[in-house]
Design a protein around this motif. Structure first.
Motif, short mmCIF file in Angstrom:
data_model
loop_
_atom_site.label_atom_id
_atom_site.label_comp_id
_atom_site.label_asym_id
_atom_site.label_seq_id
_atom_site.Cartn_x
_atom_site.Cartn_y
_atom_site.Cartn_z
N ASP A 11 1.34 -2.85 -6.89
CA ASP A 11 2.41 -2.15 -6.18
C ASP A 11 3.59 -2.03 -7.13
O ASP A 11 3.88 -2.96 -7.87
N ASP A 12 4.23 -0.87 -7.13
CA ASP A 12 5.36 -0.71 -8.06
C ASP A 12 6.65 -1.33 -7.53
O ASP A 12 7.65 -1.39 -8.24
N ARG A 14 8.51 -4.31 -7.02
CA ARG A 14 8.42 -5.70 -7.48
C ARG A 14 8.89 -6.70 -6.43
O ARG A 14 8.34 -7.80 -6.31
N THR A 33 -0.72 -9.85 -10.47
CA THR A 33 -0.01 -8.65 -10.04
C THR A 33 -0.05 -7.58 -11.12
O THR A 33 -0.22 -7.88 -12.31
N HIS A 35 1.87 -3.39 -11.72
CA HIS A 35 2.88 -2.51 -11.13
C HIS A 35 2.55 -1.02 -11.22
O HIS A 35 3.36 -0.19 -10.83
N ASN A 36 1.39 -0.72 -11.74
CA ASN A 36 0.92 0.67 -11.66
C ASN A 36 -0.60 0.69 -11.76
O ASN A 36 -1.23 -0.34 -12.02
#
Lengths: 134, 613
Positions: A11-12, A14, A33, A35-36
């Motif tokens: 997920d972008d 944070r 995790t 982020h893209n």
């Protein structure tokens, strides 16, 4: 004690990833995790996770779906359960004129589709169900 | 556009004219025969030494061959007028026969000096009208030669024609040679000048006839094109999708202009390549060459700068990036022009023809008109879609952080990061409630945006309204009861089905009903009624005895985010989008929405729905 499941959150946002991590780490899960979509794919290549939590809209409007389809089309990643979150309600994704409809066609590439905001209790319950293969 | 076809049409026109004139020629001859007979008899009675028998014999011969030509004429009428030769032969035969009869008449009335030598002019005129110009001269020349020969033979005494009508004029004074020669020259001049005059006039008439025919055809074609253009504009107005609009434009344009293919190429955002966005009639092979780099294509550079390009002979030009493909595709000529709205160029619009020099100026003008209309329709649709897209994007951008905040608050409130006291939990719950309200606003906004984007694709079908309303109302009955508002229904039985769509009806009805309940204080009433207004429509009324709407604020009611002052004072819940959504739904259902309201007394919303036929 449960086996330490490996969960990948992509997920972008944070802050949201951070709070999901807090909730999920109350259970014996290892959290990774990304982020893209691209970074997420690298993490999957490094080690196949037991579950992926995936956002729909990241850099592009359909990044989450693109990744999900990419995984579903590969033998070795096909069976990883995916929990997808979006800010669109499911009803709209099904009926609206939004672009997902064209991309998705009939098949959903994910195991479970949920809308934001995320309720931590529901998140834990859903993750447990998916890990148990329900 | 199709030169060969037009030429054929022109020729048919001319041949039809010839066949009609050949028929007319036969008719006129009957009159000539009657006059000749009467004239011969009259001359005899008047005391002229006319050889009656040979003259009548000639007349009888004329009757004979004219009967023959009548029969032949009937036969000719049955064959197609595009076969020209039989008519030409018939015309020649008639002229030759007439000249023969005339020669006999001249011989019996004085030969070289007979006044009937003037009648030769008629045959020259007829040849000029019926046949190619050259024949008028040939007949004029032949007749001049024949008369000259007759004069020479007569002077030499080889033949002795009947003295005929002018016995005294001819024989009482023997004409000198120079008089005879000058007579002959004058006669010959008369024949040739007549041939010249008649062919000149006939040619002019033919040219005018052709022009008239062409004008007629052009008028016809222009009318057809205008009708097609009107259809195209109408079609484009109903397109909700960019692709659909362009496909409709290329297909219709190719059809109207009667060409092989048509394409729209659009500029990319960097304005460096042109991409085929919609094509009709071009092969996959041709399209497979992909995008056109503008830097490598001088022709497209010039088109994008605003030039109209008409290429009559493709192989002569060397400004194609892929000339081989153009040849292989069988394209011989094309018109390309920029698709632009005012000064903004969207792309390039082309039509392709298999014929060399397949386009005329009128085609270029017409195509320019089509391109202008298409660009305008595209621009219109784009701004419509942009509005919706912006709305959706904005709504998503607003919802994302809000959802994150909401999610984080929930984690906090549910004590995942450590225990909270009661006061802290309560305040976090307050925050969540406010966020939920804001989220609702954004969701409504998103819904409206999607509806606008989707405005043309609604699929209406017959729906029975009353059961649907009962189903939608269930939630609101509980809500009204809790609030202490009396909610009553009066749905007429056995109503016909309306044309509708369930989700739209849901949007319309639940927004109106929830508004009515929201703005009606406890102890007051909301009434829903459904009946048939007339033959064509059903009437749904939702009336309340609530706070009403101030008169001066009625006109702004359907504007997004608008909430009347007294509504804001009444409750802080409400997004101001409910009525806008209801109005949008009513429009798409092809229904109408009416609001009557008096401040402090209540509001009555009436919807009319067309009955399914």
């Amino acid at each position: 004690m449960d086996k330490a499941y490996d969960i990948l959150i992509i997920d972008d946002d944070r802050d949201l990833v951070h709070s999901m991590r807090i909730v999920l780490e109350t259970k014996p899960y290892t959290i990774r995790t990304a982020h893209n979509g691209k970074e997420g794919y690298h993490r999957i290549e490094e080690k196949i996770p037991d579950l992926i939590i995936l956002d729909v809209m990241m850099a592009t409007d359909t990044e989450g779906f693109d990744l999900a389809y990419r995984l579903r089309n590969q033998e070795r990643y096909r069976d990883i359960p995916i929990l997808m979150f979006t800010s669109f309600t499911q009803k709209m994704a099904e009926t609206g004129a939004d672009k997902f409809q064209h991309i998705m066609g009939e098949e959903w590439p994910v195991n479970k589709f949920m809308e934001k905001p995320i309720d931590p209790d529901v998140l834990l319950k859903t993750v447990e169900e998916l890990l148990r293969g329900e | 556009m199709n030169l060969a076809k037009e030429l054929v049409a022109q020729q048919i026109f001319i041949r039809r004219e010839l066949s009609e004139r050949v028929g007319w020629f036969v008719g006129v001859r009957w009159i000539a025969i009657a006059i000749a007979t009467a004239g011969a008899l009259a001359a005899r009675l008047w005391g002229f030494t006319l050889p009656l028998r040979p003259v009548l014999f000639t007349v009888a011969a004329m009757v004979g061959y004219n009967l023959l030509f009548t029969v032949v004429g009937r036969r000719l009428r049955q064959i197609s007028p595009d076969r020209q030769r039989p008519f030409q032969i018939s015309a020649h035969a008639q002229i030759v026969c007439d000249l023969g009869a005339l020669a006999a008449l001249i011989y019996f009335t004085g030969g070289f000096y007979s006044p009937f030598t003037l009648f030769v002019l008629f045959q020259i005129i007829l040849a000029g009208i019926l046949l190619e110009p050259a024949y008028a001269y040939i007949y004029a020349g032949a007749c001049t030669a024949a008369i000259g020969l007759m004069g020479a033979l007569q002077a030499g005494g080889t033949i002795t024609p009947y003295p005929g009508l002018f016995e005294h004029a001819i024989y009482h004074t023997d004409p000198a040679l120079r008089e005879s020669v000058s007579f002959f020259i004058i006669l010959a001049a008369a024949y040739l000048v007549t041939a010249y005059l008649v062919t000149t006039i006939a040619r002019g008439l033919r040219i005018k006839g052709r022009a008239l025919l062409r004008f007629g055809k052009e008028l016809d074609a222009a009318n057809t094109k205008l009708t097609a253009l009107y259809d195209l504009v109408k079609q484009m107005a109903f397109c909700a999708d960019y692709q659909e609009l362009m496909d409709s434009a290329t297909q219709t344009t190719a059809r109207i202009m009667g060409v092989k293919a048509c394409s729209i190429k659009l500029l990319d955002e960097q304005r460096q390549t042109l991409r085929f966005a919609s094509t009709y009639g071009l092969s996959q092979n041709y399209l497979a060459r992909g995008d056109i780099e503008i830097a490598k294509s001088p022709i497209n550079q010039r088109i994008l700068q605003g030039a109209v390009y008409t290429i009559g002979h493709i192989e002569e030009k060397d400004y194609f990036q892929y000339p081989e493909n153009v040849r292989q595709e069988g394209i011989s000529s094309m018109i390309c022009l920029p698709l632009k709205v005012e000064k903004r160029v969207l792309g390039v619009f082309c039509v392709y023809s298999q014929a060399q020099a397949g386009f005329r100026d009128a085609d270029v003008d017409f195509f320019a008109l089509v391109a202008e209309l298409t660009a305008l329709a595209m621009q219109n649709l784009r701004s419509e879609l942009n509005k919706s897209w912006f709305l959706q994007k904005a709504a998503h951008q607003l919802r994302s952080p809000l959802n994150a905040v909401d999610s984080i608050l929930k984690v906090l409130r549910k004590a995942y990061v450590g225990p909270l006291n009661e006061k802290q939990t309560e305040m976090l719950a307050q925050c969540e409630r406010r966020i939920e309200a804001l989220s609702l606003t954004i969701q409504d906004l998103l819904k409206l945006g999607i509806k606008r984007a989707d405005s043309a694709s609604v699929d209406l079908r017959p729906i029975s309204l009353a059961p649907l309303l009962s189903q939608f109302s269930a939630v609101y009955q509980t809500q009204a009861k809790e609030k202490g508002v009396q909610l009553t229904f009066s749905l007429a039985p056995h109503l016909p089905a309306i044309l509708g769509e369930e989700k739209l009806l849901d949007d319309l009805y639940t927004n109106l009903l929830s508004n009515a309940i929201k703005y009606t204080p406890a102890g007051k009433a909301v009434q829903v009624s459904l009946d048939r207004e007339d033959g064509q429509r059903l009437r749904l009324q939702i009336s309340d005895t609530g706070i009403g709407i101030p008169r001066d604020q009625l006109p702004r009611l359907f504007t997004e985010f608008f909430r009347a002052e007294n509504a804001k004072a009444h409750t802080d819940q409400g997004t101001g989008l409910g009525l806008a959504i209801a109005k949008e739904a009513a429009d798409r259902l092809r229904g109408t929405l009416q609001i009557d309201s008096r401040e402090g007394q209540g509001t009555c919303v009436t919807c009319y729905f067309p009955i399914a036929s």
